[in-house]
Design an enzyme around this catalytic site. Sequence first.
Site, PDB file in Angstrom:
ATOM      1  N   GLU A 437       1.077  -0.770  -0.125  1.00  0.00           N
ATOM      2  CA  GLU A 437       0.016  -0.208   0.268  1.00  0.00           C
ATOM      3  C   GLU A 437       0.740   1.116  -0.149  1.00  0.00           C
ATOM      4  O   GLU A 437       0.961   1.974   1.044  1.00  0.00           O
ATOM      5  CB  GLU A 437      -0.687  -0.141   1.716  1.00  0.00           C
ATOM      6  CG  GLU A 437      -2.084   0.919   0.885  1.00  0.00           C
ATOM      7  CD  GLU A 437      -2.868   0.590   0.018  1.00  0.00           C
ATOM      8  OE1 GLU A 437      -3.467   0.075  -0.672  1.00  0.00           O
ATOM      9  OE2 GLU A 437      -2.951   1.885  -0.633  1.00  0.00           O
TER      10      GLU A 437
HETATM   11  C1  LIG Z   1       2.283  -9.676   0.551  1.00  0.00           C
HETATM   12  C2  LIG Z   1       2.069  -8.765  -0.387  1.00  0.00           C
HETATM   13  C3  LIG Z   1       0.842  -8.796  -0.516  1.00  0.00           C
HETATM   14  C4  LIG Z   1       0.474  -7.418  -1.697  1.00  0.00           C
HETATM   15  N1  LIG Z   1      -0.791  -7.247  -2.091  1.00  0.00           N
HETATM   16  C5  LIG Z   1      -1.151  -6.341  -3.028  1.00  0.00           C
HETATM   17  C6  LIG Z   1      -2.250  -5.881  -4.272  1.00  0.00           C
HETATM   18  O1  LIG Z   1      -3.133  -7.307  -3.019  1.00  0.00           O
HETATM   19  N2  LIG Z   1      -2.743  -5.451  -5.022  1.00  0.00           N
HETATM   20  C7  LIG Z   1      -1.254  -5.510  -5.724  1.00  0.00           C
HETATM   21  O2  LIG Z   1      -1.245  -4.602  -6.260  1.00  0.00           O
HETATM   22  N3  LIG Z   1       0.070  -5.218  -4.869  1.00  0.00           N
HETATM   23  C8  LIG Z   1       0.232  -5.619  -3.836  1.00  0.00           C
HETATM   24  N4  LIG Z   1       1.537  -5.659  -3.823  1.00  0.00           N
HETATM   25  C9  LIG Z   1       2.744  -5.012  -3.997  1.00  0.00           C
HETATM   26  C10 LIG Z   1       3.329  -4.282  -2.659  1.00  0.00           C
HETATM   27  O3  LIG Z   1       2.266  -3.099  -3.169  1.00  0.00           O
HETATM   28  C11 LIG Z   1       4.447  -3.560  -3.942  1.00  0.00           C
HETATM   29  O4  LIG Z   1       5.332  -5.093  -3.500  1.00  0.00           O
HETATM   30  C12 LIG Z   1       5.013  -2.498  -3.159  1.00  0.00           C
HETATM   31  O5  LIG Z   1       4.230  -1.763  -3.637  1.00  0.00           O
HETATM   32  C13 LIG Z   1       6.646  -1.723  -3.552  1.00  0.00           C
HETATM   33  O6  LIG Z   1       6.776  -2.149  -4.627  1.00  0.00           O
HETATM   34  P1  LIG Z   1       7.591  -3.141  -4.657  1.00  0.00           P
HETATM   35  O7  LIG Z   1       7.438  -4.590  -4.398  1.00  0.00           O
HETATM   36  O8  LIG Z   1       8.479  -3.532  -6.572  1.00  0.00           O
HETATM   37  O9  LIG Z   1       9.491  -2.396  -4.329  1.00  0.00           O
HETATM   38  P2  LIG Z   1      10.294  -1.281  -5.012  1.00  0.00           P
HETATM   39  O10 LIG Z   1       8.957  -0.363  -6.035  1.00  0.00           O
HETATM   40  O11 LIG Z   1      11.151  -2.448  -6.444  1.00  0.00           O
HETATM   41  O12 LIG Z   1      10.611  -0.668  -4.286  1.00  0.00           O
HETATM   42  C14 LIG Z   1      12.527  -1.169  -4.194  1.00  0.00           C
HETATM   43  C15 LIG Z   1      12.469  -0.400  -2.556  1.00  0.00           C
HETATM   44  O13 LIG Z   1      12.918   0.906  -3.988  1.00  0.00           O
HETATM   45  C16 LIG Z   1      12.209   1.451  -2.860  1.00  0.00           C
HETATM   46  N5  LIG Z   1      11.709   3.133  -4.119  1.00  0.00           N
HETATM   47  C17 LIG Z   1      10.986   2.730  -5.051  1.00  0.00           C
HETATM   48  N6  LIG Z   1      10.618   3.937  -5.746  1.00  0.00           N
HETATM   49  C18 LIG Z   1      11.168   4.487  -4.936  1.00  0.00           C
HETATM   50  C19 LIG Z   1      11.122   5.936  -4.698  1.00  0.00           C
HETATM   51  N7  LIG Z   1      10.355   7.062  -6.357  1.00  0.00           N
HETATM   52  N8  LIG Z   1      10.886   7.214  -4.446  1.00  0.00           N
HETATM   53  C20 LIG Z   1      11.789   6.330  -3.253  1.00  0.00           C
HETATM   54  N9  LIG Z   1      12.196   5.243  -2.808  1.00  0.00           N
HETATM   55  C21 LIG Z   1      11.670   4.202  -3.765  1.00  0.00           C
HETATM   56  C22 LIG Z   1      11.076   1.162  -2.053  1.00  0.00           C
HETATM   57  O14 LIG Z   1      10.611   2.355  -0.711  1.00  0.00           O
HETATM   58  C23 LIG Z   1      11.564   0.292  -1.791  1.00  0.00           C
HETATM   59  O15 LIG Z   1      12.441   0.264  -0.155  1.00  0.00           O
HETATM   60  C24 LIG Z   1       1.859  -6.886  -2.479  1.00  0.00           C
HETATM   61  C25 LIG Z   1       3.092  -7.012  -1.891  1.00  0.00           C
HETATM   62  C26 LIG Z   1       3.168  -8.010  -1.172  1.00  0.00           C
HETATM   63  C27 LIG Z   1       4.238  -8.471  -0.509  1.00  0.00           C
END
Ligand SMILES: Cc1cc2nc3c(=O)[nH]c(=O)nc-3n(C[C@H](O)[C@H](O)[C@H](O)COP(=O)(O)OP(=O)(O)OC[C@H]3O[C@@H](n4cnc5c(N)ncnc54)[C@H](O)[C@@H]3O)c2cc1C
Length: 593
Positions: A437
Amino acid sequence: MSEYSAPLDDIRFVLEHVVDLEALCGLPAFDQLDVDTVVGVLAENARFMEELVAPINRTGDVQHSRLSDGEVTTPDGFREAYGQYVAAGWGGVPFPEAYGGGGFPWLVGIAMQDIMTAANLSFSLCPLLTQGAIDMLLHHGSEEQKERYLPRMVTGEWTGTMNLTEPQAGSDVGALTTRAVPADDGSWRITGQKIFITYGEHDLAENIVHLVLARVPGAPPGTKGISCFIVPKYLVDEDGSLGERNRVQCVSIERKMGINASPTCVMSYEDAVGYLIGEANEGMRYMFTMMNSARLSVGLQGLGLGERAYQQAAAYAHERRQGRAPGAPAGEQSLIVDLPDVRRMLLTMRAINEALRCVVYVNAECIDLAAHHPDEAVRQQRAELTEILTPITKGWGTDMGVEVTSLAIQVFGGMGFIEETGVAQYYRDARIAPIYEGTNGIQAIDLVARKLPLRGGGAITDFLTGIEATAAEVTKAGEALAPIGSRLAEGHRVLKEATAWLLANGLADPNNALAGATPYLRMSGIVTGAWLLARSALVARQLLDAGATGADARRLEQKIVTARFFCDQLLPQAVGLLPAVTAGPADLQAAAF
Ligand SMILES: Cc1cc2nc3c(=O)[nH]c(=O)nc-3n(C[C@H](O)[C@H](O)[C@H](O)COP(=O)(O)OP(=O)(O)OC[C@H]3O[C@@H](n4cnc5c(N)ncnc54)[C@H](O)[C@@H]3O)c2cc1C
């Protein structure tokens, strides 16, 4: 294994004295309600969660949800508990009566989530995702879509999902590539793969209404080209009955660190039938309208898990004997609850939980007032406060959930590290909440880059003025409360200084704001928590002076102790964060990794 007991006394205190439930019930939108009715509903809800949902928390963690032939089976007891949840109508309580809901304020829905999350986070995620989908349809669905989907989603007979994430599009939602092409009959065909979809497939309900973000032909790049579609697992016929199976399926589920009972699905859409919500390319704007309540609910997960972990740690500290407390008879081991360092850990947990409950409930009250207060000026002011509080609730709340559940393990000592006691599960479950989220890094950026500049800095200035006024009032409220007032005044001073620095230097160079964002969010959370505990202490003092006796008086005295501890021992951390907020980006840029 611990029992969970919903903290109804504290919930009631916050509803009556930190937010104003009575005034909320007096608004035209809620005038069929009163405080006693709400308290009665919460007591009944607590009984349900304690007896049916909390006991399957641990078994769910051990068994996990399982995938076989595209079907997901939830752990033992989940189907039965969810069936009874639907039969009791719990999911509909805060939704409009027009669609079969109870018409209660969001605040009451949040108090119920406080209890459900503590009882069983994995279970609570299914109603939570459904709530997000309902919210989206209520705000942006056509009348026909609302009629077709909402009544069954409000009862919980059908559940909802939110499909944003793709392998290359996590925080950067604008990078998503799922495609939607128009069909001759006015519907769309959706093709793409979504990952990490919570309750994307399961056996709890007869239909699943997926809300899927995708791009239509010719859509502009990035977030400006995202559209939102309804993609039901089973197509819904004109008369509302279930038709053909849609071309959407779960192709795998993740093995995770926690929330094991909640299926986290990879979803494949192959020319699946979808229905556009609102206008094409407006999907991101629509997501923003439901984001505040979704982020509030996730912030609350830190509270729910923290509460459950605290209860279990406090119970253990009353059973485990080890060492000798100061002044205890020689030759006898003391209960660890009598050891000063264990008391420090327990009080830290309790103080953070109580502060967080105040923050979460004030945030929820703001959402209700921004939507339903008859006075436009009040609506506006509360809408602004919602904007400021939401990233604080989500970011600070979920970070605190990790800290408090970690402290619970520490109170248990070695047994905390052993899965059998169950306390490790809370910590593992809590760890996801700072990530999904919108990661907490994204929350911090939202706070400094979008929320501080609201109304030229006017919104945050009003917020700070409220804290300053409480500090002045508490300082004058007698000897026992004066230290709370002076500490809060100091917290206000640093938050004001940090805010002014970010507003001035962040505008000049955004790198300044980005580098200081996370320590600023932490500072804001601590000061906001202290502010609301100070207000609690003030009310507690007034109620004691008005003659409260017996168990009530003991609870009120504890409120003052908790507030004083928070302000004396935790609030100074906020003061210490000022150099980190104002350091600028030089070292971050100079560091080699
Ligand atoms: C158990 C689980 C349930 C989930 N449920 C859902 C769901 O129901 N629906 C759905 O759509 N998604 C869902 N998600 C996805 C979740 O919302 C994402 O994992 C989350 O938004 C982070 O994206 P990412 O994993 O690609 O990490 P990344 O975006 O790759 O982030 C990696 C790191 O980089 C940092 N970062 C990235 N971009 C920036 C920026 N612009 N500025 C500063 N820091 C940044 C982040 O803070 C993080 O520390 C779920 C994930 C999990 C693990």
